[in-house]
Scaffold this motif. Structure first.
Motif, PDB file in Angstrom:
ATOM      1  N   SER A  70       0.815  -1.205   0.000  1.00  0.00           N
ATOM      2  CA  SER A  70       0.000   0.000   0.000  1.00  0.00           C
ATOM      3  C   SER A  70       0.855   1.264   0.000  1.00  0.00           C
ATOM      4  O   SER A  70       0.334   2.360   0.156  1.00  0.00           O
ATOM      5  N   LYS A  71       2.170   1.091  -0.181  1.00  0.00           N
ATOM      6  CA  LYS A  71       3.084   2.222  -0.277  1.00  0.00           C
ATOM      7  C   LYS A  71       4.301   1.765  -1.075  1.00  0.00           C
ATOM      8  O   LYS A  71       4.519   0.559  -1.262  1.00  0.00           O
ATOM      9  N   PRO A  72       5.093   2.720  -1.574  1.00  0.00           N
ATOM     10  CA  PRO A  72       6.291   2.333  -2.332  1.00  0.00           C
ATOM     11  C   PRO A  72       7.208   1.434  -1.500  1.00  0.00           C
ATOM     12  O   PRO A  72       7.357   1.618  -0.285  1.00  0.00           O
ATOM     13  N   VAL A  73       7.797   0.452  -2.168  1.00  0.00           N
ATOM     14  CA  VAL A  73       8.678  -0.504  -1.504  1.00  0.00           C
ATOM     15  C   VAL A  73       9.643  -1.066  -2.548  1.00  0.00           C
ATOM     16  O   VAL A  73       9.312  -1.136  -3.731  1.00  0.00           O
ATOM     17  N   THR A  74      10.830  -1.441  -2.110  1.00  0.00           N
ATOM     18  CA  THR A  74      11.821  -2.070  -2.983  1.00  0.00           C
ATOM     19  C   THR A  74      12.318  -3.330  -2.300  1.00  0.00           C
ATOM     20  O   THR A  74      12.615  -3.318  -1.105  1.00  0.00           O
ATOM     21  N   PHE A  75      12.403  -4.433  -3.066  1.00  0.00           N
ATOM     22  CA  PHE A  75      12.921  -5.675  -2.509  1.00  0.00           C
ATOM     23  C   PHE A  75      13.558  -6.518  -3.606  1.00  0.00           C
ATOM     24  O   PHE A  75      13.308  -6.330  -4.778  1.00  0.00           O
ATOM     25  N   GLU A  90       4.721   3.630  -7.144  1.00  0.00           N
ATOM     26  CA  GLU A  90       3.483   4.324  -6.794  1.00  0.00           C
ATOM     27  C   GLU A  90       2.368   3.305  -6.625  1.00  0.00           C
ATOM     28  O   GLU A  90       2.244   2.366  -7.407  1.00  0.00           O
ATOM     29  N   VAL A  91       1.574   3.514  -5.596  1.00  0.00           N
ATOM     30  CA  VAL A  91       0.397   2.673  -5.374  1.00  0.00           C
ATOM     31  C   VAL A  91      -0.681   3.544  -4.740  1.00  0.00           C
ATOM     32  O   VAL A  91      -0.395   4.400  -3.920  1.00  0.00           O
ATOM     33  N   GLY A  92      -1.905   3.359  -5.215  1.00  0.00           N
ATOM     34  CA  GLY A  92      -3.026   4.127  -4.709  1.00  0.00           C
ATOM     35  C   GLY A  92      -4.315   3.462  -5.147  1.00  0.00           C
ATOM     36  O   GLY A  92      -4.295   2.377  -5.731  1.00  0.00           O
ATOM     37  N   ASN A 156      -9.007  -0.135  -2.878  1.00  0.00           N
ATOM     38  CA  ASN A 156      -8.768   0.415  -1.548  1.00  0.00           C
ATOM     39  C   ASN A 156      -7.364   0.991  -1.382  1.00  0.00           C
ATOM     40  O   ASN A 156      -6.965   1.328  -0.287  1.00  0.00           O
ATOM     41  N   GLY A 157      -6.592   1.113  -2.482  1.00  0.00           N
ATOM     42  CA  GLY A 157      -5.248   1.670  -2.399  1.00  0.00           C
ATOM     43  C   GLY A 157      -4.185   0.644  -2.078  1.00  0.00           C
ATOM     44  O   GLY A 157      -3.052   1.002  -1.787  1.00  0.00           O
ATOM     45  N   THR A 158      -4.528  -0.618  -2.115  1.00  0.00           N
ATOM     46  CA  THR A 158      -3.574  -1.697  -1.871  1.00  0.00           C
ATOM     47  C   THR A 158      -3.486  -2.556  -3.123  1.00  0.00           C
ATOM     48  O   THR A 158      -4.499  -3.036  -3.611  1.00  0.00           O
ATOM     49  N   ALA A 159      -2.274  -2.711  -3.653  1.00  0.00           N
ATOM     50  CA  ALA A 159      -2.053  -3.545  -4.839  1.00  0.00           C
ATOM     51  C   ALA A 159      -1.607  -4.934  -4.398  1.00  0.00           C
ATOM     52  O   ALA A 159      -0.991  -5.106  -3.351  1.00  0.00           O
TER      53      ALA A 159
END
Length: 166
Positions: A70-75, A90-92, A156-159
């Protein structure tokens, strides 16, 4: 269906920049139970989602996972040519954008709107993307010598991100 999708794939390859920025997944430790009643959830609390591995980006390290973001992340995850990096930029609500770096290749994907998704197929010699309607939104099938990444938008803003290896 995936064979047709791969046949329509548009290449998203290019050289990568040597400078990479990564954020490590944060791990939280369990707290001992207390006798206090739980406080009400703040209005900014993240909505619950249904993903096999929850929000644990560490579950993707082996190249097989289903997580909610639900927010930018890198892995990092195991790619067909060694370690690969997925950055959700980006996620929304009904939107997800991401970049994948694997070897000397880079693929970008993004979907906007209800019921939209992107699939990126990584192979040791490159990769490609295809974006559009989710259809039945089923988990992608494993492909020989490839890693398949699926990103689905959520209202709902969660991918939901799915990574599937053979």
């Amino acid at each position: 269906m995936l064979a047709a999708l791969v046949a329509l794939t548009v290449g998203g390859c290019g050289s990568t920049d040597k400078a990479e920025h990564e954020s490590s997944p944060s791990r939280q430790t369990s707290k001992a139970p207390s006798s206090k009643a739980p406080s009400p959830r703040p209005s900014s609390a993240q909505p619950s989602v249904s993903a096999a591995d929850g929000r644990d980006v560490g579950a993707c390290a082996d190249g097989n996972c289903e997580i909610a973001v639900s927010k930018p992340v890198t892995f990092r995850f195991k790619g067909p040519a060694g370690s690969a990096t997925l950055s959700v930029t980006e996620v929304g609500p009904n939107k997800v954008e991401y970049t994948i770096k694997s070897g000397n290749s880079q693929s970008n994907g993004g979907a906007t709107g209800p019921g939209q998704s992107c699939i990126t197929v990584l192979r040791s010699n490159g990769g490609g993307n295809s974006c559009g309607g989710q259809g039945d939104a089923a988990r992608p099938s494993p492909q020989p010598d490839a890693v398949v990444i699926q990103a689905l938008t959520g209202e709902n803003g969660t991918a939901i991100l799915r990574i599937v290896s053979d």
